[in-house]
Design a protein around this motif. Structure first.
Motif, PDB file in Angstrom:
ATOM      1  N   ILE A 126       0.872  -1.420  -0.222  1.00 53.64           N
ATOM      2  CA  ILE A 126      -0.165   0.071  -0.396  1.00 53.64           C
ATOM      3  C   ILE A 126       1.298   1.260   0.022  1.00 53.64           C
ATOM      4  CG2 ILE A 126      -1.877   1.302   1.950  1.00 53.64           C
ATOM      5  CD1 ILE A 126      -2.331  -1.028   2.915  1.00 53.64           C
ATOM      6  N   ILE A 127       0.645   2.108  -0.680  1.00 48.84           N
ATOM      7  CA  ILE A 127       1.221   3.162  -0.762  1.00 48.84           C
ATOM      8  C   ILE A 127       1.027   4.338  -0.449  1.00 48.84           C
ATOM      9  CG2 ILE A 127       2.519   4.580  -2.440  1.00 48.84           C
ATOM     10  CD1 ILE A 127       3.507   2.583  -4.410  1.00 48.84           C
ATOM     11  N   VAL A 170      -2.274   2.426  -4.298  1.00 48.16           N
ATOM     12  CA  VAL A 170      -1.955   3.521  -4.366  1.00 48.16           C
ATOM     13  C   VAL A 170      -3.139   5.010  -3.281  1.00 48.16           C
ATOM     14  CG1 VAL A 170      -1.565   5.647  -5.558  1.00 48.16           C
ATOM     15  CG2 VAL A 170      -0.709   3.266  -6.284  1.00 48.16           C
ATOM     16  N   THR A 171      -3.257   4.841  -2.443  1.00 45.43           N
ATOM     17  CA  THR A 171      -3.801   5.511  -1.453  1.00 45.43           C
ATOM     18  C   THR A 171      -3.270   6.720  -0.865  1.00 45.43           C
ATOM     19  OG1 THR A 171      -5.448   5.756  -0.172  1.00 45.43           O
ATOM     20  CG2 THR A 171      -4.085   4.282   0.492  1.00 45.43           C
ATOM     21  N   ASP A 179      -5.441   4.851  -7.204  1.00 46.83           N
ATOM     22  CA  ASP A 179      -5.801   3.646  -8.231  1.00 46.83           C
ATOM     23  C   ASP A 179      -5.258   2.450  -7.767  1.00 46.83           C
ATOM     24  OD1 ASP A 179      -4.927   2.653 -10.449  1.00 46.83           O
ATOM     25  OD2 ASP A 179      -3.878   3.850 -11.709  1.00 46.83           O
ATOM     26  N   ILE A 180      -4.548   1.241  -8.536  1.00 52.43           N
ATOM     27  CA  ILE A 180      -4.601  -0.347  -7.700  1.00 52.43           C
ATOM     28  C   ILE A 180      -3.070  -0.567  -9.801  1.00 52.43           C
ATOM     29  CG2 ILE A 180      -5.187  -2.598  -7.470  1.00 52.43           C
ATOM     30  CD1 ILE A 180      -7.330  -1.576  -6.563  1.00 52.43           C
ATOM     31  N   ILE A 195      11.192   2.007  -7.201  1.00 49.18           N
ATOM     32  CA  ILE A 195      10.047   2.113  -7.933  1.00 49.18           C
ATOM     33  C   ILE A 195       9.420   3.133  -7.319  1.00 49.18           C
ATOM     34  CG2 ILE A 195       7.862   1.562  -9.464  1.00 49.18           C
ATOM     35  CD1 ILE A 195       9.444  -1.174  -8.766  1.00 49.18           C
ATOM     36  N   ARG A 196       9.769   4.427  -8.461  1.00 47.81           N
ATOM     37  CA  ARG A 196       9.023   5.638  -7.783  1.00 47.81           C
ATOM     38  C   ARG A 196       8.090   5.905  -8.304  1.00 47.81           C
ATOM     39  NH1 ARG A 196      13.007  10.808  -7.042  1.00 47.81           N
ATOM     40  NH2 ARG A 196      13.065   9.923  -5.684  1.00 47.81           N
ATOM     41  N   VAL A 197       6.675   6.025  -7.306  1.00 49.18           N
ATOM     42  CA  VAL A 197       5.784   6.526  -8.478  1.00 49.18           C
ATOM     43  C   VAL A 197       5.106   8.382  -7.562  1.00 49.18           C
ATOM     44  CG1 VAL A 197       3.287   6.482  -7.428  1.00 49.18           C
ATOM     45  CG2 VAL A 197       4.320   4.250  -7.440  1.00 49.18           C
ATOM     46  N   ARG A 198       4.936   8.948  -8.729  1.00 44.91           N
ATOM     47  CA  ARG A 198       4.595   9.791  -8.492  1.00 44.91           C
ATOM     48  C   ARG A 198       2.721  10.242  -9.245  1.00 44.91           C
ATOM     49  NH1 ARG A 198       4.942  14.706 -12.485  1.00 44.91           N
ATOM     50  NH2 ARG A 198       5.580  16.743 -11.291  1.00 44.91           N
TER      51      ARG A 198
END
Length: 858
Positions: free
Chosen positions: A529-530, A634-635, A618-619, A590-593
């Motif tokens: 979970i991000i 992603v929450t 998103d998922i 891994i980077r999530v922006r």
């Protein structure tokens, strides 16, 4: 072959040493506490040109008292734990079990077959290994099985054996997860007390439901109100005429249920769960209303006996159901009458016990004995058979007299010889015989036959965790020649603790997944979970997470493209890298922006509105080549802003948008009523008012517009100024204000002039267009008119070019996914705007007055 202690002899090791696990101890871990592995025999199977090593285990169950052979295949060798074992086949050692050998040649002399229950034989091979005593291990294996048979059948004929193999259901084709959960039941099962009231009465064809007397002395006994009533009636109406008249029998049954419901314990809401009737025999199950939701798989059946077996003047009826995790069965029977018919009564019992089946999914599956708690009640008709010449005791008014009579009770004697009700228990009888009375009295039969008093009406039970609280007859009810009987039980019902179950299930799923995936490429992630926390418009937020390769091969992964929006993620997210390879024992960050900007905020708001509960951003689906997908949520929480909201939504606010929660803004966005607190959004007015006061500094502020271009460095300060209705000085420049104004107009999902864009573009005059403008919602109409007034005045002062303004604002106000594909779309938008901002004379300007801050006050 291994047997004996689960651990090797550790006498020579230090006290602190941990004993080494053996194959036997590892296999034992796959079974429950009351199941014992006696020996393990190594065997392999040949499929095609390959052979597969396995183990045959001889296991017994103390609860079932039976033995079985369970075949395991080995997922790896040597064994490191019970997760390396997979169950292939279960062979109960029952009357149909067979072990046969094939001695046709040297090639097959080490081959044998196992089969049971008419299944096709399974072929196994073994290695010819000699034991220390010189005997062959296979012969010892066969001898051990023969010994088990002798133990189960105790020297009797196998055809007479009644064997309980229910415990094997946990290992038959039910999947690894259920097997593991069954094995760990003790970790999540608790036992909850419920009170069960069992009652029986032979009503002697009397419509006692129609009399004015109460049944409460019978049905409302005991200090505590029962949770479940099981009430059995016999001789409900057994005249030939009534038995052939179904409507009359149904009427009698309905009236009895009504009468019984009226005479239960006070202060409790009860309801009928199920009733079943076999002509004169009826069983009624009544439960507390709040208990009903926990009862499932309720089934009924009946077995006819007696002279008229098709009508069933004797026989039994039963109700089976599951309460929480326990299976409960109630049986009401009326067995053969008359003193000498003991064998017939035994036969009736056996027929009911063997023939009663409860349907499950269209199949006759459960028997009476396939239940955790069984209660058998009714007019069993066993009599007091005193020896010839024995003088009958005097007045039956004390327990000592009753006990003297019970020495000659046929039921007790037959049960002691295992001729009926094997395994059942009956409580201590301290009440007078319940049969046969002169109707309306407490006097035993004074008629011609003068039948001896007898305990015909009984309640017996079978199962664990059952405690009898009361057992008595009710003398004051005199409508029949039988007295009613009741028994009250406290039963500890097997119940699943949902919290503990979820914990165990989570652990089991992880273990089973690991076992299934040991041979597959797989990676693990440290953050399934991000969490982005609070996300604001036009402010990027970055989170990193790691993936690891902990398997013994290279792993290729990529994020899977989803159907919508035909990308790996939503527009407001960016993932880097989108694919990669991981070598053995390697990791990758891994980077999530996250960025809710001009290009994505409309979609984000739309998703928020279409989600009933909390909306995750998103998922992500991380796909492992030849392996299993990993789902990453992603929450976060989006902070509402005026940018992206419709004019109608902003006109419904009563305080700055920055003070609203996302839930509150969502409610305003979904509101479709034409009720507005102000005629025009305050945020729009604040920008127009500021720009109006900058006369002489506005040249070039509307030169161009492209929502895909990055916003100015001062934009976020302007955003906060608008979202708080700040009284502070405007924090930007005229160019920033112009940028914000265009975004306010451009970002809502629906264009300002929708739903009339097509109609407006088709008009040829200003007058025609104004008819559609007047049909817009009040907020849209006011914004459009004031915008035109503002632009017209700026053009008149020479702050900006009319053609340029018409082109830019025409595209924004008339944006349409349908129209913008036409060749002349842009020119038609510009032409439309020209009609409203062209300078003709002061009287022709929309609104008829010059622009001032006072004229824009809302």
């Amino acid at each position: 072959m291994e047997r004996g202690s689960s651990y090797p002899n550790a006498a020579d090791t230090s006290a602190a040493a941990v004993p080494e696990e053996t194959t036997l101890s590892i296999v034992q871990q796959r079974f429950k506490a009351d199941e014992t592995v006696h020996l393990i025999f190594e065997a392999y199977q040949i499929k095609g040109r390959e052979h597969f090593e396995g183990l045959l285990t001889l296991v017994s169950s103390s609860s079932g008292g039976t033995y079985a052979i369970i075949s395991f295949s080995l997922l790896r060798t040597p064994l490191t734990g019970s997760n390396d074992l997979k169950i292939n086949k279960v062979f109960p050692i029952n009357t149909s079990f067979k072990l046969t050998t094939d001695n046709k040649g040297s090639k097959t002399e080490q081959q044998f077959e196992l089969c049971t229950d008419d299944d096709r034989p399974s072929q196994y091979c073994y290695h010819p290994i000699r034991t220390e005593l010189g005997s062959d291990e296979f012969n010892e294996f066969c001898a051990e099985i023969d010994s088990c048979k002798r133990t189960m059948w105790d020297g009797g004929s196998p055809s007479e054996a009644v064997l309980n193999f229910r415990w094997l259901d946990d290992y038959r084709e039910i999947g690894e997860v259920k097997q593991e959960l069954k094995k760990r039941e003790s970790e999540y099962i608790v036992y909850k007390d419920i009170v069960i009231y069992c009652a029986t009465w032979n009503v002697n064809n009397r419509p006692c439901w129609d009399n004015k007397n109460t049944l409460r002395p019978w049905l409302a006994c005991g200090e505590k109100a029962p949770d479940i009533y099981a009430i059995g009636l016999q001789e409900l109406e057994t005249t030939a005429k009534a038995m052939l008249n179904g409507n009359q029998m149904q009427m009698y049954a309905t009236q009895w249920v009504r009468k019984i419901l009226e005479n239960l314990h006070n202060g409790v809401e009860y309801e009928e769960l199920q009733s079943v009737r076999l002509y004169g025999i009826m069983l009624i199950i009544i439960v507390r209303k709040q208990l009903r939701q926990h009862i499932v798989r309720c089934r009924v059946n009946s077995v006819a006996r007696g002279v008229f077996k098709t009508l069933g003047n004797k026989g039994g009826v039963a109700v089976s159901f599951q309460l929480n995790e326990a299976n409960i069965c109630f049986v009401n029977s009326h067995l053969a009458a008359h003193m000498g018919n003991v064998a017939e009564r035994n036969d009736d019992y056996k027929a009911i016990d063997m023939s009663m089946r409860f349907e499950e999914n269209g199949l006759q599956l459960r028997t009476i004995n396939d239940h955790d708690h069984i209660f058998w009640l009714g007019d069993l008709n066993y009599r007091i058979q005193e020896p010839i010449g024995q003088q009958r005791p005097g007045p039956m008014s004390d327990a000592q007299t009753f006990e003297l009579m019970l020495q000659f009770d046929q039921l007790r004697m037959e049960m002691s010889y295992d001729r009926c009700f094997k395994g059942y228990t009956e409580g201590e009888i301290k009440f007078a015989p319940t049969y046969k009375y002169d109707v309306g009295t407490d006097t035993y039969d004074t008629g011609e036959k003068q039948r001896a008093p007898a305990y015909c009406d009984r309640v017996l039970w079978k199962g664990k965790r059952i405690e009898q609280l009361e057992y008595n007859g009710v003398m004051e009810i005199r409508e029949s020649d039988h007295k009613p009987v009741y028994a009250i039980f406290r039963v500890k019902i097997k119940t699943r603790d949902d919290y503990k179950y979820k914990m165990v299930l989570s652990e089991v799923l992880k273990a089973v997944d690991k076992r299934e995936n040991d041979s597959q490429p797989q990676i693990i992630t440290d953050r399934p979970i991000i969490e982005f926390g609070l996300v604001r418009f036009n402010e990027p937020v970055i989170r990193d997470f790691n993936v690891y390769n902990d398997c013994s091969q290279q792993v290729d992964f990529k994020f899977k493209v989803k159907d919508l929006p035909n990308d790996i993620c939503e527009k407001w997210l960016h993932v880097d890298p989108r694919s990669d390879s991981l070598m053995i024992d390697s990791a990758r960050s891994i980077r999530v922006r996250m960025l809710a900007d001009a290009n994505s905020v409309t979609g984000l708001l739309k998703k928020i509105c279409s989600t009933s509960d909390r909306c995750d951003f998103d998922i992500l689906i991380l796909h492992v080549r030849s392996g299993r997908d990993i789902f990453i949520t992603v929450t976060g929480e989006y902070q509402p802003s005026c940018f992206g909201l419709s004019m109608e939504t902003m006109c419904r606010t009563e305080r700055p948008i920055g003070e609203y929660t996302l839930t509150e803004i969502k409610e305003l966005m979904l509101d479709v009523t034409p009720m507005y607190r102000v005629p025009m959004p305050r945020e729009y007015f604040l920008l127009i008012d500021y720009l109006h006061k900058q006369s002489g500094q506005l040249k070039g502020i509307f030169q161009s517009y492209d929502r895909c271009q990055p916003l100015s460095s001062q934009f976020n300060a302007v955003r906060d100024w608008l979202d708080t209705w700040s009284d502070d000085k405007f924090p930007g420049t005229p160019q920033t204000a112009a940028e914000a104004l265009l975004l306010l107009l451009d970002l809502p999902e629906q264009a300002l002039l929708e739903p009339f864009v097509d109609d407006l573009l088709a008009t040829r005059s200003k007058a025609d267009a104004e008819r559609y403008i007047d049909l817009l919602s009040e907020p849209k109409r006011n914004v459009f008119k004031h915008l035109c007034l503002f632009l017209c005045e700026g053009i008149e002062r020479g702050d900006y070019d009319a053609n340029n303004i018409a082109t830019i604002f025409g595209r924004v106000l008339l944006r349409s996914s349908k129209c913008n594909v036409t060749i002349d779309y842009h020119s038609r938008c510009s032409e439309f705007m020209q009609r409203f901002i062209r300078i003709e004379n002061p009287d022709t300007v929309v609104g008829g007055n010059g622009l001032s801050s006072a004229s824009l006050q809302t």
